[in-house]
Design a protein around this motif. Structure first.
Motif, short mmCIF file in Angstrom:
data_model
loop_
_atom_site.label_atom_id
_atom_site.label_comp_id
_atom_site.label_asym_id
_atom_site.label_seq_id
_atom_site.Cartn_x
_atom_site.Cartn_y
_atom_site.Cartn_z
N LEU A 78 -10.37 22.46 9.85
CA LEU A 78 -10.57 21.61 11.02
C LEU A 78 -9.34 20.75 11.30
CD1 LEU A 78 -14.24 20.47 10.33
CD2 LEU A 78 -13.44 22.36 11.77
N MET A 79 -8.53 20.50 10.28
CA MET A 79 -7.26 19.79 10.43
C MET A 79 -6.35 20.21 9.30
SD MET A 79 -9.45 17.96 8.48
CE MET A 79 -10.46 17.18 9.73
N LYS A 80 -5.06 19.94 9.46
CA LYS A 80 -4.09 20.37 8.45
C LYS A 80 -3.76 19.27 7.45
CE LYS A 80 -1.80 23.79 11.40
NZ LYS A 80 -0.49 24.21 12.01
N GLU A 81 -3.98 18.01 7.83
CA GLU A 81 -3.58 16.90 6.96
C GLU A 81 -4.62 15.79 6.99
OE1 GLU A 81 1.30 17.13 7.40
OE2 GLU A 81 0.16 15.64 8.54
N ILE A 82 -4.64 15.03 5.90
CA ILE A 82 -5.49 13.85 5.80
C ILE A 82 -4.61 12.69 5.36
CG2 ILE A 82 -7.38 12.75 4.53
CD1 ILE A 82 -8.68 15.51 4.29
N GLY A 83 -4.74 11.56 6.05
CA GLY A 83 -4.01 10.35 5.67
C GLY A 83 -4.87 9.47 4.79
N LEU A 84 -4.35 9.11 3.62
CA LEU A 84 -5.07 8.27 2.67
C LEU A 84 -4.17 7.11 2.26
CD1 LEU A 84 -7.43 7.67 0.66
CD2 LEU A 84 -6.24 9.16 -0.97
N THR A 85 -4.66 5.90 2.41
CA THR A 85 -3.88 4.71 2.05
C THR A 85 -4.49 4.06 0.81
OG1 THR A 85 -3.27 4.33 4.35
CG2 THR A 85 -3.02 2.48 2.83
N ILE A 86 -3.65 3.86 -0.21
CA ILE A 86 -4.10 3.30 -1.48
C ILE A 86 -3.44 1.94 -1.69
CG2 ILE A 86 -4.25 3.66 -3.98
CD1 ILE A 86 -5.81 5.71 -2.47
N PRO A 87 -4.20 0.84 -1.78
CA PRO A 87 -3.61 -0.46 -2.12
C PRO A 87 -3.00 -0.43 -3.52
CG PRO A 87 -5.83 -0.71 -1.24
CD PRO A 87 -5.64 0.74 -1.51
N TRP A 88 -2.05 -1.31 -3.78
CA TRP A 88 -1.27 -1.27 -5.02
C TRP A 88 -2.13 -1.35 -6.28
CZ3 TRP A 88 -1.72 -5.29 -8.44
CH2 TRP A 88 -2.23 -6.50 -7.95
N HIS A 89 -3.28 -2.00 -6.20
CA HIS A 89 -4.09 -2.22 -7.41
C HIS A 89 -5.03 -1.05 -7.71
CE1 HIS A 89 -6.54 -3.63 -3.99
NE2 HIS A 89 -7.57 -3.20 -4.69
N GLU A 90 -5.21 -0.11 -6.75
CA GLU A 90 -6.13 1.00 -6.95
C GLU A 90 -5.45 2.14 -7.73
OE1 GLU A 90 -9.22 1.13 -6.29
OE2 GLU A 90 -9.71 -0.12 -4.56
N LYS A 91 -6.20 2.76 -8.60
CA LYS A 91 -5.71 3.92 -9.36
C LYS A 91 -6.46 5.16 -8.88
CE LYS A 91 -3.24 1.10 -11.79
NZ LYS A 91 -1.79 0.97 -11.48
N PHE A 92 -5.71 6.13 -8.38
CA PHE A 92 -6.32 7.37 -7.91
C PHE A 92 -5.98 8.48 -8.89
CE2 PHE A 92 -7.73 10.49 -4.78
CZ PHE A 92 -8.71 9.79 -4.11
N CYS A 93 -6.56 9.65 -8.69
CA CYS A 93 -6.36 10.76 -9.63
C CYS A 93 -4.92 11.28 -9.57
CB CYS A 93 -7.35 11.88 -9.35
SG CYS A 93 -7.13 12.68 -7.75
N VAL A 100 0.85 -1.19 0.00
CA VAL A 100 0.00 0.00 0.00
C VAL A 100 0.89 1.23 0.00
CG1 VAL A 100 -1.87 -1.17 1.23
CG2 VAL A 100 -0.14 0.11 2.53
N SER A 101 0.31 2.35 -0.41
CA SER A 101 0.99 3.64 -0.37
C SER A 101 0.21 4.56 0.56
CB SER A 101 1.09 4.26 -1.77
OG SER A 101 1.86 3.43 -2.62
N ASN A 102 0.90 5.07 1.58
CA ASN A 102 0.28 5.98 2.56
C ASN A 102 0.58 7.42 2.18
OD1 ASN A 102 -0.75 3.93 4.20
ND2 ASN A 102 1.21 3.67 5.22
N TYR A 103 -0.43 8.15 1.75
CA TYR A 103 -0.28 9.54 1.34
C TYR A 103 -0.66 10.49 2.47
CZ TYR A 103 0.25 8.17 -3.55
OH TYR A 103 0.72 7.63 -4.74
N THR A 104 0.05 11.59 2.55
CA THR A 104 -0.30 12.68 3.46
C THR A 104 -0.76 13.85 2.62
OG1 THR A 104 1.32 11.96 5.10
CG2 THR A 104 0.53 14.23 5.25
N GLU A 135 4.50 7.10 1.54
CA GLU A 135 5.41 6.02 1.92
C GLU A 135 4.77 4.70 1.54
OE1 GLU A 135 6.30 6.21 6.04
OE2 GLU A 135 7.46 8.07 5.91
N ASP A 136 5.59 3.78 1.00
CA ASP A 136 5.12 2.44 0.66
C ASP A 136 5.35 1.49 1.83
OD1 ASP A 136 4.30 3.12 -1.91
OD2 ASP A 136 6.24 2.64 -2.81
N GLN A 137 4.41 0.58 2.03
CA GLN A 137 4.57 -0.43 3.07
C GLN A 137 3.65 -1.60 2.76
OE1 GLN A 137 3.30 2.03 6.47
NE2 GLN A 137 1.49 0.74 6.64
N ARG A 138 3.71 -2.64 3.58
CA ARG A 138 2.80 -3.78 3.43
C ARG A 138 1.40 -3.40 3.90
NH1 ARG A 138 5.77 -6.16 0.01
NH2 ARG A 138 7.36 -7.63 0.71
#
Length: 364
Positions: free
Chosen positions: A246-261, A131-135, A270-273
């Motif tokens: 209301l907050m400064k950041e949002i954490g979004l995790t995308i599995p390897w097979h998903e395509k986001f914009c 997965v890829s964890n985006y900030t 960051e990539d991780q399992r």
């Protein structure tokens, strides 16, 4: 010491033990946050009893998992806890072995485990996926429609979008709403879960389920636990929420097979399992359940692919006149971990198998 499934009148003991282990006074109770784990109606969870007293607990939740046209029967383990006077005695390992027997009898193919402690790794539970964890921080929001918290009457449109996702846990509208209100994963950080939708002329184009920080939260970055619909629209939902300050950041995790914009690429990641570990309950059954998806990917491979299980839990994979002997960990890596290996040949056209991110709405 007796190890068995809990009876209906014993789940209150399980909630109290879990609350003592995982919660403080500012947390919601585990019974409220994880209703499927402590469900007397499901009655799947296991415990160890010293007389009439529950001293160790493992939450067990059944589900079906959709992967293209394939449907997998799976269980998830979570809320694992042992009373402090009974720890370091191997009790949890004995419960886990009983769960292995039970899930096989129940015709499951996979078991998701919310942890990766040594106990799990010693008992054929392995890391999986990628997965890829985006900030995400604020850039700008220029969506031409309306973005707001969802209303009750939005439920059918959201369900339609949700069911269009090719890799997902299956649930009814009612089950999904229960999980939405429970907010299992965000509750760990004392967050509140909320549902936002983006619509144009009354038609919902995207939705996002999010854990939102409050004053008592242990982290201030919001968490996305599920999303669906047009990814550009979903991204605009995030930007709209950030624009409210209301907050400064949002954490979004995308599995390897998903395509986001493409807009997501401007944010650090960051990539991780995938979260936790996975155990293959029955390799032959797993392959049988996966075959509809494998046929979608490569008919020739699907027609020639068979698996043979050996006494030591090793397997022999047969395909197109070739055979590969695999350890339990090797099999998890082959099936569920993205990798480049020319020796796999045509198998690379069907493997790895995509799985949803486990720290989402269905977190156990």
């Amino acid at each position: 010491m007796e190890i068995r499934r809990l009876k209906a009148d014993e789940f209150e003991q399980a909630i109290q033990l879990a609350d003592q282990t995982f919660r403080d006074q500012e947390h919601t109770s585990m019974g409220q946050a994880f209703p499927h784990v402590f469900s007397t109606e499901l009655g799947q969870s296991f415990g160890a009893f010293d007389g009439e007293t529950l001293v160790s607990f493992m939450g067990l939740v059944p589900a079906t998992l959709q992967i293209g046209s394939a449907t997998l029967t799976v269980f998830s383990i979570g809320s694992v806890c042992t009373h402090e006077n009974y720890r370091q005695q191997g009790i949890s390992t004995k419960i886990l072995q009983e769960i292995y027997r039970y899930t096989d009898q129940a015709a499951a193919s996979l078991l998701f485990v919310s942890g990766d402690r040594g106990m799990y790794m010693r008992n054929d539970c392995y890391h999986f996926g990628k997965v890829s964890n985006y900030t995400i921080s604020q850039t700008k929001c220029d969506y031409g429609g309306d973005i707001s918290q969802a209303q009750s009457e939005d439920i059918f449109q959201i369900d339609s979008i949700r069911r269009a996702t090719k890799v997902r846990f299956n649930s009814s509208i009612w089950e999904w709403r229960v999980l939405l209100e429970a907010g299992a994963f965000p509750s760990i950080f004392k967050m509140k879960q909320a549902l936002y939708v983006a619509s144009r002329d009354g038609v919902i184009e995207g939705y996002a389920v999010m854990g939102l920080p409050i004053a008592s939260s242990t982290q201030q970055q919001a968490i996305v636990t599920e999303w669906g619909g047009d990814t550009k629209v979903v991204y605009e939902i995030f930007q709209n929420i950030l624009a409210q300050g209301l907050m400064k950041e949002i954490g979004l995790t995308i599995p390897w097979h998903e395509k986001f914009c493409e807009e997501l690429n401007q944010h650090p990641y960051e990539d991780q399992r995938n979260s936790g570990t996975i155990h293959i309950v029955n390799a032959t059954r797993l392959l049988e359940q996966l075959l509809p998806y494998i046929y979608e990917k490569n008919i020739q491979v699907a027609q020639s692919l068979t698996i043979e299980t050996l006494e030591d839990n090793h397997v022999i994979l047969h395909y197109s006149g070739t055979k590969i002997t695999l350890t339990p960990e090797d099999l998890v890596t082959l099936l569920f971990v993205p990798q480049e290996n020319d020796l796999l040949g045509e198998l690379q056209t069907v493997f790895p198998i995509p799985l949803p991110y486990t720290e989402g709405m269905y977190y156990v």
